[in-house]
Write a protein that holds these residues in place. Structure first.
Motif, PDB file in Angstrom:
ATOM      1  N   SER A  31     -27.003 -23.372  -6.180  1.00  0.00           N
ATOM      2  CA  SER A  31     -27.495 -24.608  -5.558  1.00  0.00           C
ATOM      3  C   SER A  31     -28.368 -24.285  -4.356  1.00  0.00           C
ATOM      4  O   SER A  31     -29.300 -25.024  -4.043  1.00  0.00           O
ATOM      5  N   ASN A  32     -28.124 -23.157  -3.695  1.00  0.00           N
ATOM      6  CA  ASN A  32     -28.962 -22.722  -2.583  1.00  0.00           C
ATOM      7  C   ASN A  32     -30.361 -22.387  -3.095  1.00  0.00           C
ATOM      8  O   ASN A  32     -31.352 -22.725  -2.463  1.00  0.00           O
ATOM      9  N   ASN A  33     -30.438 -21.765  -4.261  1.00  0.00           N
ATOM     10  CA  ASN A  33     -31.732 -21.426  -4.851  1.00  0.00           C
ATOM     11  C   ASN A  33     -32.454 -22.664  -5.364  1.00  0.00           C
ATOM     12  O   ASN A  33     -33.685 -22.683  -5.422  1.00  0.00           O
ATOM     13  N   ASP A  34     -31.692 -23.683  -5.747  1.00  0.00           N
ATOM     14  CA  ASP A  34     -32.296 -24.916  -6.264  1.00  0.00           C
ATOM     15  C   ASP A  34     -32.832 -25.808  -5.151  1.00  0.00           C
ATOM     16  O   ASP A  34     -33.556 -26.759  -5.416  1.00  0.00           O
ATOM     17  N   THR A  35     -32.469 -25.514  -3.916  1.00  0.00           N
ATOM     18  CA  THR A  35     -32.849 -26.368  -2.795  1.00  0.00           C
ATOM     19  C   THR A  35     -34.282 -26.035  -2.372  1.00  0.00           C
ATOM     20  O   THR A  35     -34.489 -25.334  -1.407  1.00  0.00           O
ATOM     21  N   LYS A  36     -35.231 -26.532  -3.094  1.00  0.00           N
ATOM     22  CA  LYS A  36     -36.637 -26.329  -2.758  1.00  0.00           C
ATOM     23  C   LYS A  36     -37.209 -27.683  -2.384  1.00  0.00           C
ATOM     24  O   LYS A  36     -37.129 -28.638  -3.134  1.00  0.00           O
ATOM     25  N   SER A  37     -37.781 -27.719  -1.196  1.00  0.00           N
ATOM     26  CA  SER A  37     -38.271 -28.983  -0.687  1.00  0.00           C
ATOM     27  C   SER A  37     -39.378 -28.707   0.314  1.00  0.00           C
ATOM     28  O   SER A  37     -39.504 -27.613   0.843  1.00  0.00           O
ATOM     29  N   GLU A  44     -34.449 -26.310   5.860  1.00  0.00           N
ATOM     30  CA  GLU A  44     -33.864 -25.126   6.492  1.00  0.00           C
ATOM     31  C   GLU A  44     -32.421 -25.376   6.906  1.00  0.00           C
ATOM     32  O   GLU A  44     -31.574 -24.505   6.772  1.00  0.00           O
ATOM     33  N   THR A  45     -32.111 -26.567   7.413  1.00  0.00           N
ATOM     34  CA  THR A  45     -30.748 -26.909   7.803  1.00  0.00           C
ATOM     35  C   THR A  45     -29.826 -26.895   6.593  1.00  0.00           C
ATOM     36  O   THR A  45     -28.716 -26.355   6.638  1.00  0.00           O
ATOM     37  N   GLY A  46     -30.301 -27.476   5.497  1.00  0.00           N
ATOM     38  CA  GLY A  46     -29.507 -27.490   4.257  1.00  0.00           C
ATOM     39  C   GLY A  46     -29.252 -26.090   3.741  1.00  0.00           C
ATOM     40  O   GLY A  46     -28.131 -25.751   3.340  1.00  0.00           O
ATOM     41  N   ARG A  47     -30.277 -25.254   3.760  1.00  0.00           N
ATOM     42  CA  ARG A  47     -30.125 -23.861   3.307  1.00  0.00           C
ATOM     43  C   ARG A  47     -29.144 -23.109   4.210  1.00  0.00           C
ATOM     44  O   ARG A  47     -28.323 -22.328   3.731  1.00  0.00           O
ATOM     45  N   GLU A  48     -29.237 -23.345   5.513  1.00  0.00           N
ATOM     46  CA  GLU A  48     -28.342 -22.675   6.456  1.00  0.00           C
ATOM     47  C   GLU A  48     -26.895 -23.102   6.232  1.00  0.00           C
ATOM     48  O   GLU A  48     -25.973 -22.281   6.265  1.00  0.00           O
TER      49      GLU A  48
END
Length: 146
Positions: A31-37, A44-48
């Motif tokens: 899901s971290n890899n799918d978080t492209k925006s 960046e906050t979501g990835r962190e």
């Protein structure tokens, strides 16, 4: 009471926990890899946050792997004193000193698995059948050790 059954049940529980953590880490990484925006800071906050969750799961996985290592060193031989690998019956319950894996129900009997580092285990370490100890002002008597 069959200590080998208890040891196997604890080992199985630890293996299941390891698999659960590995699966959670894998799905969180996916899901971290799918978080492209293109939202900038939110992205960046979501990835962190996802990375922190992965780090937390990895820490728990490492602790569980450590428990598995401890279990590999334990055998089901009978004990005469309270020590790592001992099954201890007190007037308050039945305790298996190995790793903190929670409560097990085996042969309709509740067995609480505790770490040798726990206050309860430390209070009764090296004691023998018939001896007593106190933890938090609660006296207990060791009825049997296997």
């Amino acid at each position: 009471m069959d200590k080998s059954k208890i040891l196997e049940a604890v080992k199985t529980r630890i293996i299941e926990k390891i698999e659960k953590f590995e699966n959670l880490i894998e799905s969180t990484r996916a899901s971290n890899n799918d978080t492209k925006s293109s939202m900038g800071d939110k992205y960046e906050t979501g990835r962190e946050m996802l990375q922190q969750e992965i780090n937390n799961l990895q820490r728990q996985l490492n602790e569980t792997l450590g428990q598995q290592t401890v279990l590999q060193k334990i055998n089901a031989e009978p004990c005469t004193k309270v020590q790592n690998g001992a099954l201890v019956q007190t007037d308050k319950g039945l305790f298996y000193i190995a790793v903190a894996a929670g409560e097990l129900i085996l042969d309709n009997q509740k067995v609480i698995t505790i770490s040798p580092e726990s206050p309860l285990a430390k209070s009764m370490t090296a004691l023998s059948k018939g001896q007593s100890f106190s933890l938090n002002n609660v006296p207990q008597i060791i009825k049997e050790i296997w």
